[in-house]
Design a protein around this motif. Structure first.
Motif, short mmCIF file in Angstrom:
data_model
loop_
_atom_site.label_atom_id
_atom_site.label_comp_id
_atom_site.label_asym_id
_atom_site.label_seq_id
_atom_site.Cartn_x
_atom_site.Cartn_y
_atom_site.Cartn_z
N LEU A 172 -11.93 -3.92 -11.78
CA LEU A 172 -11.44 -3.14 -10.63
C LEU A 172 -11.11 -1.72 -11.09
N PRO A 173 -11.16 -0.74 -10.19
CA PRO A 173 -10.77 0.62 -10.54
C PRO A 173 -9.37 0.65 -11.14
N SER A 174 -9.15 1.57 -12.07
CA SER A 174 -7.84 1.65 -12.73
C SER A 174 -6.77 2.04 -11.72
N GLY A 175 -5.57 1.57 -11.96
CA GLY A 175 -4.46 1.86 -11.07
C GLY A 175 -3.45 0.74 -11.12
N THR A 176 -2.40 0.89 -10.33
CA THR A 176 -1.37 -0.14 -10.24
C THR A 176 -1.63 -0.99 -9.00
N TYR A 177 -1.71 -2.28 -9.20
CA TYR A 177 -2.02 -3.19 -8.10
C TYR A 177 -0.85 -4.12 -7.82
N ARG A 178 -0.80 -4.60 -6.58
CA ARG A 178 0.08 -5.69 -6.21
C ARG A 178 -0.67 -6.57 -5.22
N SER A 179 -0.25 -7.80 -5.08
CA SER A 179 -0.83 -8.66 -4.05
C SER A 179 -0.18 -8.35 -2.72
N ILE A 180 -0.96 -8.45 -1.64
CA ILE A 180 -0.42 -8.07 -0.35
C ILE A 180 -1.07 -8.89 0.75
N THR A 181 -0.28 -9.27 1.75
CA THR A 181 -0.83 -9.89 2.95
C THR A 181 -1.06 -8.79 3.99
N GLY A 182 -1.78 -9.13 5.04
CA GLY A 182 -2.02 -8.15 6.09
C GLY A 182 -0.73 -7.67 6.73
N ASN A 183 0.17 -8.60 7.03
CA ASN A 183 1.43 -8.20 7.67
C ASN A 183 2.28 -7.33 6.75
N GLN A 184 2.27 -7.64 5.45
CA GLN A 184 3.00 -6.78 4.51
C GLN A 184 2.38 -5.38 4.47
N GLY A 185 1.05 -5.34 4.48
CA GLY A 185 0.36 -4.05 4.47
C GLY A 185 0.70 -3.21 5.70
N LEU A 186 0.76 -3.85 6.85
CA LEU A 186 1.14 -3.12 8.07
C LEU A 186 2.56 -2.59 7.95
N ALA A 187 3.47 -3.43 7.48
CA ALA A 187 4.87 -3.00 7.36
C ALA A 187 4.99 -1.79 6.44
N LEU A 188 4.34 -1.84 5.29
CA LEU A 188 4.43 -0.72 4.35
C LEU A 188 3.76 0.54 4.91
N GLY A 189 2.68 0.34 5.66
CA GLY A 189 2.02 1.48 6.29
C GLY A 189 2.90 2.14 7.34
N LEU A 190 3.62 1.33 8.10
CA LEU A 190 4.52 1.88 9.13
C LEU A 190 5.67 2.66 8.50
N ILE A 191 6.22 2.10 7.42
CA ILE A 191 7.31 2.80 6.72
C ILE A 191 6.82 4.16 6.20
N THR A 192 5.64 4.13 5.59
CA THR A 192 5.08 5.36 5.03
C THR A 192 4.81 6.39 6.14
N SER A 193 4.34 5.92 7.29
CA SER A 193 4.04 6.82 8.40
C SER A 193 5.30 7.57 8.85
N ALA A 194 6.38 6.85 8.99
CA ALA A 194 7.63 7.50 9.41
C ALA A 194 8.06 8.53 8.37
N HIS A 195 7.89 8.17 7.10
CA HIS A 195 8.21 9.13 6.02
C HIS A 195 7.33 10.38 6.12
N LEU A 196 6.04 10.17 6.37
CA LEU A 196 5.12 11.30 6.45
C LEU A 196 5.42 12.19 7.65
N ALA A 197 5.98 11.58 8.71
CA ALA A 197 6.32 12.34 9.91
C ALA A 197 7.74 12.91 9.85
N GLY A 198 8.49 12.54 8.81
CA GLY A 198 9.84 13.05 8.66
C GLY A 198 10.79 12.51 9.71
N THR A 199 10.64 11.24 10.06
CA THR A 199 11.51 10.65 11.07
C THR A 199 11.87 9.23 10.69
N GLN A 200 12.69 8.60 11.51
CA GLN A 200 13.09 7.22 11.29
C GLN A 200 12.07 6.27 11.90
N LEU A 201 11.85 5.13 11.24
CA LEU A 201 11.04 4.07 11.83
C LEU A 201 11.95 3.12 12.58
#
Length: 608
Positions: free
Chosen positions: A226-255
């Protein structure tokens, strides 16, 4: 003498009663394999009942996992190893085993009562031994002998059967028990008796493989490149949750996340509730309507409002979705699809909400619709959904499904500093002339939150007067506002990436077009077909409304188009209305994903 065989991939299927811990040991094998460097793909398959009647066919819970030394996109069509904890688990899953495959049986459960519950008139072991390598093991007896001095009751001791099975499978796959033991120590850190019992069971299973004379070979699957990098195992629902958190951070607001518990979406709430230190506020509402209404209210107040549900919940949220369209506030609604209609198949997968996402509201209420393709894609697609919601001031529906939600795979953790920020809409104008429905070049109005002097304005479900937002019943204004909202959504096509071919050529005899969780099966089928000399391309859609601006031109470059869907042809219906020509369809509504073979067979039946 024990031997070890090298393979590029292997599929293991655990099956037992609900409550036998099949999901747990499947996930543990996934974590252990990922940590040892394998690529993995999983398929959890379990009944809706938390405790279905024991020993019955409909109470069987299964977890299929494929590990490989290369990139994989499906959990495999057939299993190499089947672990069956009772006759019902054997009967419902033996057809998924490759010819000559390995069957590990807890033979203590093959008594007269359980055989009858599974519909066996005679013990099937002798007959199956003619087709497979069957290892009947007295797992229950071994576990009880080990636990007799533990001070625990028989029921508690029996629950460690799954760890014995996992220990034996780890030996068969030439892996150690170290990582699994670490998890067990963490899970039972406050229950020393259960901790020792499960550790003993794990080691007993492993040592059984080491010492049993009947089991003489095991399989080794080396690390994946696999390409070099740091990996973790993830489910779809976990991926959505982390994406939502990151989105709020990128928008500078609360989720702000509000939801009502429903399978298979509930894990998003569970995951988000762990991260309040990241400016995440979660709210378990009293029903679906309250959940989406609270999320809309949070968006009005300046937070990123998100809610999630499944099919029945989408029905209840539809009126509030129309309100969000009228208000033109950012809102993300995650629909984790399951078999329907009504309560349907709560734990089984389906793609039958696409047309509902497109049209399931009264009045003219268009909104963007996106779909995730696999667990590792959920993070990025969630960010894209939030970006559209905020930058275009609109509700967005994000489609996932039960298969993606629960499946596990490695995910390369991205560098958050390299992800583009999400820009809130702020119009450059004189504060004294604030107009809440004045729009920017994208057609989005300003996200004016309460409490800002000079930006007070009215919101509500009644039609808005252009610019002022005042209530208006004027016919010309209504037509203007309906068309303005429609054009805003259509224009999103100019701000999303052009559609690319996932694999294969950009024109030719046939393109297989997919969306959602069909990604892995289609991709693998296309790769295998091209290796066999069949000219076929794969096109996978993330953006379902609006379509990418070049999509129709791209599709018209192919003589034939095949659309496999876990519904009766919803994307095909949409594309046919645009393409003005028929498309080939492959449809399945059995609550399980496509196999690679099903897609290959359909392609070959069309071209021959």
């Amino acid at each position: 003498m024990k031997t070890t065989t090298l393979k590029d991939d292997i599929v293991v299927l655990f099956a037992g009663d609900s409550g036998d811990g099949m999901q747990l040991i499947g996930e543990l094998l996934g974590y252990t394999s990922a940590l040892s460097g394998n690529d993995i793909s999983t398929f959890p398959n379990y009944p809706a009942e938390i405790r279905a009647p024991q020993g019955t066919l409909h109470g069987v819970s299964g977890f299929q996992i494929r590990l490989a030394d290369h990139y994989i996109f499906t959990p495999g069509d057939e299993a190499d190893i089947l672990v069956a904890m009772n006759p019902a688990a054997l009967k419902t899953n033996v057809r998924k085993l490759k010819p000559g495959g390995v069957i590990i049986l807890n033979i203590n459960s093959f008594d007269k009562k359980n055989l009858a519950l599974a519909g066996y008139e005679i013990d099937p072991v002798e007959e199956l031994s003619k087709q497979f390598k069957v290892f009947p093991i007295e797992i229950t007896k071994i576990i009880r002998d080990q636990g007799k001095d533990s001070g625990l009751g028989t029921k508690q001791i029996d629950r460690s059967k799954n760890m014995f099975a996992l220990g034996l499978v780890l030996w068969l796959l030439n892996k150690t028990t170290e990582q699994t033991a670490t998890f067990i120590k963490r899970k039972f850190s406050d229950k020393p008796e259960l901790l020792q019992l499960n550790l003993k069971a794990l080691e007993a299973g492993y040592n059984y493989g080491e010492t049993a004379e009947l089991i003489i070979s095991r399989t080794n699957v080396e690390k994946a490149s696999l390409p070099s990098g740091t990996y973790r195992s993830i489910t779809g629902n976990q991926g959505l949750a982390l994406g939502l958190i990151t989105s709020a951070h990128l928008a500078g607001t609360q989720l702000f996340y509000a939801s009502y518990p429903i399978t298979p979406a509930s894990d998003i709430l569970h995951e988000l509730s762990k991260h309040k230190q990241l400016n995440v506020l979660t709210f378990q509402a009293e029903d679906e309507i309250a959940a989406i209404s609270a999320a809309i209210g949070a968006s009005f107040a300046g937070s990123l409002g998100v809610t999630a549900t499944s099919g029945p919940g989408m029905d209840l949220k539809s009126e509030a979705l129309g309100l969000a369209v009228m208000l033109e506030l950012p809102l993300v609604v995650c629909d984790i699809q399951r078999g329907g209609p009504s309560t349907g198949l709560p734990t089984k997968t389906e793609q039958s909400d696409l047309l509902f996402a497109m049209f399931g509201r009264h009045g003219e209420a268009p909104l963007p619709v996106l779909a995730v393709s696999r667990p590792a894609d959920c993070f990025e697609t969630a960010i894209e959904a939030c970006r559209l919601a905020i930058e275009f001031m609109t509700p967005v529906i994000l489609l996932s499904d039960a298969y993606i939600a629960n499946a596990l795979e490695p995910w390369k953790i991205p560098d958050i500093d390299k992800i583009h920020s999400i820009e809130k809409t702020v119009l450059q104008e004189n504060e004294r002339h604030f107009a809440p429905y004045r729009r920017n070049e994208k057609g989005a109005r300003e996200w004016a939150v309460p409490g800002v002097p000079g930006k007070e304005h009215r919101i509500g479900g009644l039609e808005k007067e252009d610019l002022t937002g005042n209530i208006s019943y004027d016919p010309e204004n209504h037509q203007h506002m309906v068309l303005t909202r429609k054009k805003k959504i259509e224009n999103i096509a100019q701000y999303i990436p052009l559609q690319k071919v996932d694999s294969g050529s950009e024109s030719g005899k046939m393109a297989i077009v997919g969306w959602g969780s069909t990604y892995g099966s289609i991709k693998t089928a296309c790769e295998q077909l091209r290796n066999e000399g069949v000219e076929v391309s794969h096109i996978h859609l993330r953006y379902l409304n609006p379509f990418p601006s070049n999509l129709l031109q791209l599709l018209n470059g192919f003589e034939k188009i095949l659309i496999p869907e876990l519904n009766t042809g919803q994307l095909a219906f949409l594309l046919e209305s645009h393409l003005k020509k028929p498309v080939e369809k492959l449809n399945k509504v059995k609550g399980v994903p496509f196999t690679v073979k099903e897609i290959k067979d359909k392609v070959l039946s069309i071209i021959r």
